[in-house]
Design a protein around this motif. Structure first.
Motif, PDB file in Angstrom:
ATOM      1  N   ILE A 662      54.249 -10.472  63.371  1.00  0.00           N
ATOM      2  CA  ILE A 662      53.985 -10.322  61.936  1.00  0.00           C
ATOM      3  C   ILE A 662      52.656  -9.594  61.749  1.00  0.00           C
ATOM      4  O   ILE A 662      52.539  -8.717  60.860  1.00  0.00           O
ATOM      5  CB  ILE A 662      53.967 -11.709  61.268  1.00  0.00           C
ATOM      6  N   ASN A 663      51.643  -9.903  62.547  1.00  0.00           N
ATOM      7  CA  ASN A 663      50.329  -9.273  62.427  1.00  0.00           C
ATOM      8  C   ASN A 663      50.456  -7.772  62.625  1.00  0.00           C
ATOM      9  O   ASN A 663      49.903  -6.977  61.837  1.00  0.00           O
ATOM     10  CB  ASN A 663      49.391  -9.876  63.465  1.00  0.00           C
ATOM     11  N   GLU A 664      51.209  -7.349  63.661  1.00  0.00           N
ATOM     12  CA  GLU A 664      51.324  -5.933  63.961  1.00  0.00           C
ATOM     13  C   GLU A 664      52.089  -5.190  62.877  1.00  0.00           C
ATOM     14  O   GLU A 664      51.676  -4.116  62.410  1.00  0.00           O
ATOM     15  CB  GLU A 664      51.998  -5.722  65.319  1.00  0.00           C
ATOM     16  N   LEU A 665      53.235  -5.755  62.447  1.00  0.00           N
ATOM     17  CA  LEU A 665      54.082  -5.052  61.496  1.00  0.00           C
ATOM     18  C   LEU A 665      53.456  -5.018  60.113  1.00  0.00           C
ATOM     19  O   LEU A 665      53.557  -4.012  59.391  1.00  0.00           O
ATOM     20  CB  LEU A 665      55.475  -5.700  61.448  1.00  0.00           C
ATOM     21  N   VAL A 666      52.810  -6.127  59.657  1.00  0.00           N
ATOM     22  CA  VAL A 666      52.165  -6.135  58.340  1.00  0.00           C
ATOM     23  C   VAL A 666      50.954  -5.190  58.361  1.00  0.00           C
ATOM     24  O   VAL A 666      50.722  -4.450  57.395  1.00  0.00           O
ATOM     25  CB  VAL A 666      51.762  -7.569  57.953  1.00  0.00           C
ATOM     26  N   LEU A 695      63.835 -13.417  61.925  1.00  0.00           N
ATOM     27  CA  LEU A 695      62.546 -13.005  61.348  1.00  0.00           C
ATOM     28  C   LEU A 695      62.698 -11.581  60.825  1.00  0.00           C
ATOM     29  O   LEU A 695      63.130 -10.675  61.546  1.00  0.00           O
ATOM     30  CB  LEU A 695      61.445 -13.068  62.409  1.00  0.00           C
ATOM     31  N   VAL A 696      62.361 -11.368  59.542  1.00  0.00           N
ATOM     32  CA  VAL A 696      62.460 -10.053  58.911  1.00  0.00           C
ATOM     33  C   VAL A 696      61.079  -9.690  58.359  1.00  0.00           C
ATOM     34  O   VAL A 696      60.478 -10.453  57.600  1.00  0.00           O
ATOM     35  CB  VAL A 696      63.504 -10.021  57.779  1.00  0.00           C
ATOM     36  N   VAL A 697      60.572  -8.482  58.758  1.00  0.00           N
ATOM     37  CA  VAL A 697      59.314  -7.953  58.214  1.00  0.00           C
ATOM     38  C   VAL A 697      59.612  -6.526  57.742  1.00  0.00           C
ATOM     39  O   VAL A 697      60.096  -5.701  58.529  1.00  0.00           O
ATOM     40  CB  VAL A 697      58.177  -7.937  59.259  1.00  0.00           C
ATOM     41  N   GLY A 698      59.350  -6.234  56.448  1.00  0.00           N
ATOM     42  CA  GLY A 698      59.673  -4.918  55.921  1.00  0.00           C
ATOM     43  C   GLY A 698      58.802  -4.548  54.733  1.00  0.00           C
ATOM     44  O   GLY A 698      58.037  -5.380  54.215  1.00  0.00           O
ATOM     45  N   ASP A 699      58.924  -3.289  54.325  1.00  0.00           N
ATOM     46  CA  ASP A 699      58.180  -2.823  53.160  1.00  0.00           C
ATOM     47  C   ASP A 699      59.053  -1.801  52.449  1.00  0.00           C
ATOM     48  O   ASP A 699      60.018  -1.272  53.001  1.00  0.00           O
ATOM     49  CB  ASP A 699      56.852  -2.195  53.595  1.00  0.00           C
ATOM     50  N   LEU A 718      53.344  -1.133  68.073  1.00  0.00           N
ATOM     51  CA  LEU A 718      54.803  -1.217  68.156  1.00  0.00           C
ATOM     52  C   LEU A 718      55.256  -1.571  69.563  1.00  0.00           C
ATOM     53  O   LEU A 718      56.270  -2.284  69.740  1.00  0.00           O
ATOM     54  CB  LEU A 718      55.424   0.116  67.725  1.00  0.00           C
ATOM     55  N   GLN A 719      54.531  -1.087  70.575  1.00  0.00           N
ATOM     56  CA  GLN A 719      54.841  -1.484  71.949  1.00  0.00           C
ATOM     57  C   GLN A 719      54.658  -2.992  72.128  1.00  0.00           C
ATOM     58  O   GLN A 719      55.451  -3.667  72.794  1.00  0.00           O
ATOM     59  CB  GLN A 719      53.944  -0.718  72.929  1.00  0.00           C
ATOM     60  N   LEU A 720      53.607  -3.529  71.504  1.00  0.00           N
ATOM     61  CA  LEU A 720      53.355  -4.970  71.587  1.00  0.00           C
ATOM     62  C   LEU A 720      54.469  -5.760  70.898  1.00  0.00           C
ATOM     63  O   LEU A 720      54.892  -6.812  71.389  1.00  0.00           O
ATOM     64  CB  LEU A 720      51.996  -5.280  70.926  1.00  0.00           C
ATOM     65  N   VAL A 721      54.983  -5.223  69.775  1.00  0.00           N
ATOM     66  CA  VAL A 721      56.104  -5.892  69.083  1.00  0.00           C
ATOM     67  C   VAL A 721      57.314  -5.962  70.003  1.00  0.00           C
ATOM     68  O   VAL A 721      57.971  -7.002  70.115  1.00  0.00           O
ATOM     69  CB  VAL A 721      56.447  -5.147  67.767  1.00  0.00           C
ATOM     70  N   ASP A 722      57.628  -4.856  70.693  1.00  0.00           N
ATOM     71  CA  ASP A 722      58.781  -4.849  71.578  1.00  0.00           C
ATOM     72  C   ASP A 722      58.583  -5.804  72.740  1.00  0.00           C
ATOM     73  O   ASP A 722      59.505  -6.517  73.158  1.00  0.00           O
ATOM     74  CB  ASP A 722      59.005  -3.417  72.081  1.00  0.00           C
TER      75      ASP A 722
END
Length: 750
Positions: A662-666, A695-699, A718-722
């Motif tokens: 969530i931290n990375e995507l937000v 879990l859904v994170v979007g804008d 994004l690499q960290l998210v994956d």
């Protein structure tokens, strides 16, 4: 009794006869005066009509006497020419004699009338009394008179009774012979009234039992005896019934006293009493099976066994094929057969050697609505009737109640023996208490309390409850427990008691109501759990220490991460803005992990955090961190359990990677999705369905370039998210519709 003579038919001839007599007297008197004396003095002739007038007319004959005197004087005067003083004297005496005869006649008539009325009253009483009455000649015994009650009792009318011989007045059986009749008459004449019982053979051949009262009476100077005869058949039956009832009660009392007797002794006694009470010759008793289909012969009376010569005796009789014995079961009522020889559809005959049966009666024995036995008797001299049914039924029902009571008592004793063995050998505490205090305590209770059984049972209710420690005795828990027990509920509870030495011990107990010695009581079973309670208290203390230690660890980890974040912030001041941004991203990542440790040590559950509350705090921090976007970008946080109800609680193993994602995507959306101060909304949602999470994170910003593959980009975030998605063993997908939307699905493997 002599009949009255009726003189009424002579009433019409009185006056003519009297006139003829007077005329004859005048002629005789005239002849005397003309021709002299012939047979007697002339005056005597007028005495005949005068006396007859006195007899017939009483005092009214005075007029006739006076008339006769005048005639006499006139005749003398006319025929003889003289009247002498003697003539007047004779006339006066005629009048006196006539009056005396008239008065005596009236008195005699009055006596006769009274006698007639007395005789009429006697006859009315004689004929209307309810008891038979017979008048006999004392010397011959011949019946002279009898009343209607005697006719109803014997069947003989008055004329037939007069023709009866003495031998016909009795049955001819011993004590009821002609000689006995004469002896009773003799005693009545010589010794006084006699009272005795007598058997009368009626005209129809039947026999009536009577009570005879014999008394000497005088009639016309002759020796007579009067017998008052009362039918006492019904009274004797009532007396016999009462005697049978008394004998049955004695038999039932004897049955109830057979406490040590076995089943055979009880049934044999009841059967013999049943035969005796019904005055039978034979009897039997059979028990019924559960479904009332088979009778099993249990016993025969002694007399039946003595007479029976059947070799192979059957013991089981199916109801569908059994004859007379089964009829009481099929009809479910007593059955009387007073003429056994008469053919019947339910008669099957008897085997060779069987006791001959002339009369038979059997009754079903009920336990509620079920037939449990059949009792039968036979060969009574007289016919069986409802009295016999009553005696046998009541006796056999009493026998069955005794059998049931003995069975119940045996079962109770066996149960008590099992309970005592169990209670005396079990390590569990068992006590029974009633309103008087403790009535039973097993050895385990003695061991647990330090008191002997005798001491526990002698305490009484106050001292027994005083064993309970004061802090628990007055507690609401104890009051609630007592209330539930009073409502009939079996309750489970723990209580603290004081032993004889004053030591407090904990018991895990269960209590319930029961009947003990015909009184309400409470059965309490308990285990001494003092050691377990002490271990639990040590464990709780240890857990508390570890909980405090874990909170301290989370707090220190959070503080250390804060220190690292602060160091990075200080270090970033020595670099250009590009490098400072990198340092700030690292700070945000550290902050997201530190926030999890902060939530954990603040939570009552040190293993899980409220993830919705965590997301609120994390996104709020990121919004503040990117303050330039604070006024134009809105957050939409939606973290709920299945069906939108409840909070999602995550452990640290899932919370840290989800928080970093969530931290990375937000952060990425705050930096790139809304260029030039463009307004928009960032959405973070999580759903749980069982062990599945989404879990859904979007804008709704400008979206990522179409030619950009987030898995191959050089962006560290994004690499960290994956990488974090692989750590969750989940699946990740991205959508560019109306902005950029990442959906991550994973399963909680724990």
């Amino acid at each position: 009794m002599p009949e009255n003579v009726d003189f009424a038919k002579f009433e019409r001839y009185k006056a003519p006869v009297l006139l003829l007599l007077i005329a004859a007297s005048i002629i005789i008197a005239a002849a005397y005066n003309l021709f002299g004396p012939i047979f007697f003095e002339h005056v005597h002739v007028f005495y005949v009509p005068a006396i007859i007038a006195g007899l017939w007319y009483g005092r009214r004959s005075l007029y006739i006497a006076v008339l006769l005197s005048i005639i006499d004087i006139l005749l003398n005067l006319l025929l003889s020419g003289e009247v002498t003083p003697v003539l007047f004297l004779d006339s006066f005496m005629l009048i006196v004699v006539t009056v005396i005869v008239g008065v005596l006649s009236e008195y005699q008539e009055q006596l006769n009338r009274q006698l007639s009325e007395s005789l009429d009253g006697y006859r009315a009483i004689f004929d209307t009394t309810g008891d038979g009455m017979v008048v006999q000649d004392a010397s011959t015994g011949q019946v002279l008179d009898s009343n209607e009650a005697w006719t109803r009792l014997s069947g003989y009318n008055r004329d037939e009774s007069r023709a009866l011989s003495l031998s016909r007045l009795g049955t001819g059986e011993p004590d009821y012979t002609e000689e006995e009749v004469r002896e009773h008459i003799r005693k009545a004449m010589e010794e006084g009234p006699q009272l005795f019982e007598w058997q009368i053979r009626r005209k129809d051949g039947g026999i009536t039992l009577a009570e005879v009262s014999l008394k000497k009476v005088n009639m016309n100077g002759d020796g007579r005896v009067m017998a008052v005869i009362r039918d006492i058949g019904e009274r004797k039956k009532t007396e016999a019934t009462l005697r049978l009832d008394e004998q049955r009660l004695v038999a039932l009392l004897s049955l109830n006293q057979m406490t040590e007797a076995d089943l055979q002794e009880i049934t044999d006694f009841a059967l013999e009493e049943g035969v005796r009470l019904t005055r039978s010759r034979i009897g039997y008793l059979a028990f019924m099976n559960e479904d009332e289909t088979v009778l099993t012969m249990h016993s025969w009376s002694r007399s039946a066994m003595a007479e029976c010569a059947v070799l192979n005796r059957t013991k089981e009789y199916p109801i569908v094929t059994t004859g007379l014995w089964g009829e009481a079961v099929r009809q479910r009522r007593p059955v009387i057969t007073n003429d056994y020889a008469t053919p019947g559809a339910w008669k099957r005959g008897c085997p060779p050697g069987h006791v001959p049966i002339r009369r038979h009666m059997n009754v079903p024995v009920f336990d509620g609505s079920r037939i449990v036995a059949v009792a039968g008797v036979g060969n009574k001299e007289e016919e069986y009737d409802e009295s016999d049914v009553r005696q046998l039924t009541l006796l056999m029902q009493g026998m069955w109640r005794l059998i049931q009571r003995k069975r119940d008592l045996t079962a109770l004793r066996e149960s008590e023996a099992k309970f005592r063995v169990l209670a005396e050998t079990t390590p569990s505490i068992i006590v029974i208490m009633n309103r008087e205090g403790m009535v039973y305590a097993n050895p385990a209770a003695e061991k647990a309390t330090g008191y002997s059984r005798e001491e526990l049972m002698a305490m009484g209710p106050t001292k027994s409850y005083a064993m309970i420690a004061p802090d628990y005795h007055n507690s609401e828990a104890l009051k609630d427990m007592m209330g539930r027990m009073s409502a009939g509920e079996t309750v489970r509870y723990e209580m603290k008691v004081k032993t004889r030495s004053g030591e407090e011990r904990w018991l895990d107990a269960a209590a319930g109501l029961l009947q003990f010695r015909e009184d309400n009581a409470v059965l309490v079973t308990a285990f001494d759990v003092t050691a377990r309670r002490m271990a639990d208290e040590k464990l709780r203390a240890s857990l508390h220490e570890k909980e405090m230690l874990l909170k301290e660890i989370h707090h220190r980890v959070k503080n250390n991460l804060q220190v690292v974040s602060s160091m990075l912030s200080l270090q970033s001041m020595n670099f250009d803005p590009g490098m400072s941004g990198i340092f700030r991203e690292s700070q945000d990542r550290i902050r997201s992990m530190a926030l999890i440790h902060e939530k954990l040590y603040q939570s009552s559950d040190l293993s899980r955090i409220d993830f919705g509350e965590y997301v609120q705090s994390l996104t709020a921090y990121l919004m503040r961190s990117y303050s330039s976007c604070d006024h134009t970008i809105k957050l939409n946080i939606d973290v709920v359990d299945t069906n939108g109800v409840g909070n999602i609680l995550l452990g640290i193993d899932l919370a840290i990677p989800c928080g970093l994602i969530i931290n990375e995507l937000v952060s990425n959306a705050l930096k790139y999705a809304f260029p030039g101060g463009r307004p928009g909304t960032i959405t973070v949602s999580m759903r749980r369905d069982g062990r599945q999470y989404t879990l859904v994170v979007g804008d709704d910003g400008v979206g990522m370039p179409l030619d950009l593959d987030y898995r191959k980009t050089g962006s560290l975030g994004l690499q960290l998210v994956d990488t974090l998605n692989e750590q969750l063993e989940g699946s990740i997908s991205m959508s560019r519709t109306a902005g950029t939307w990442f959906t991550i699905k994973f399963t909680d493997k724990k």
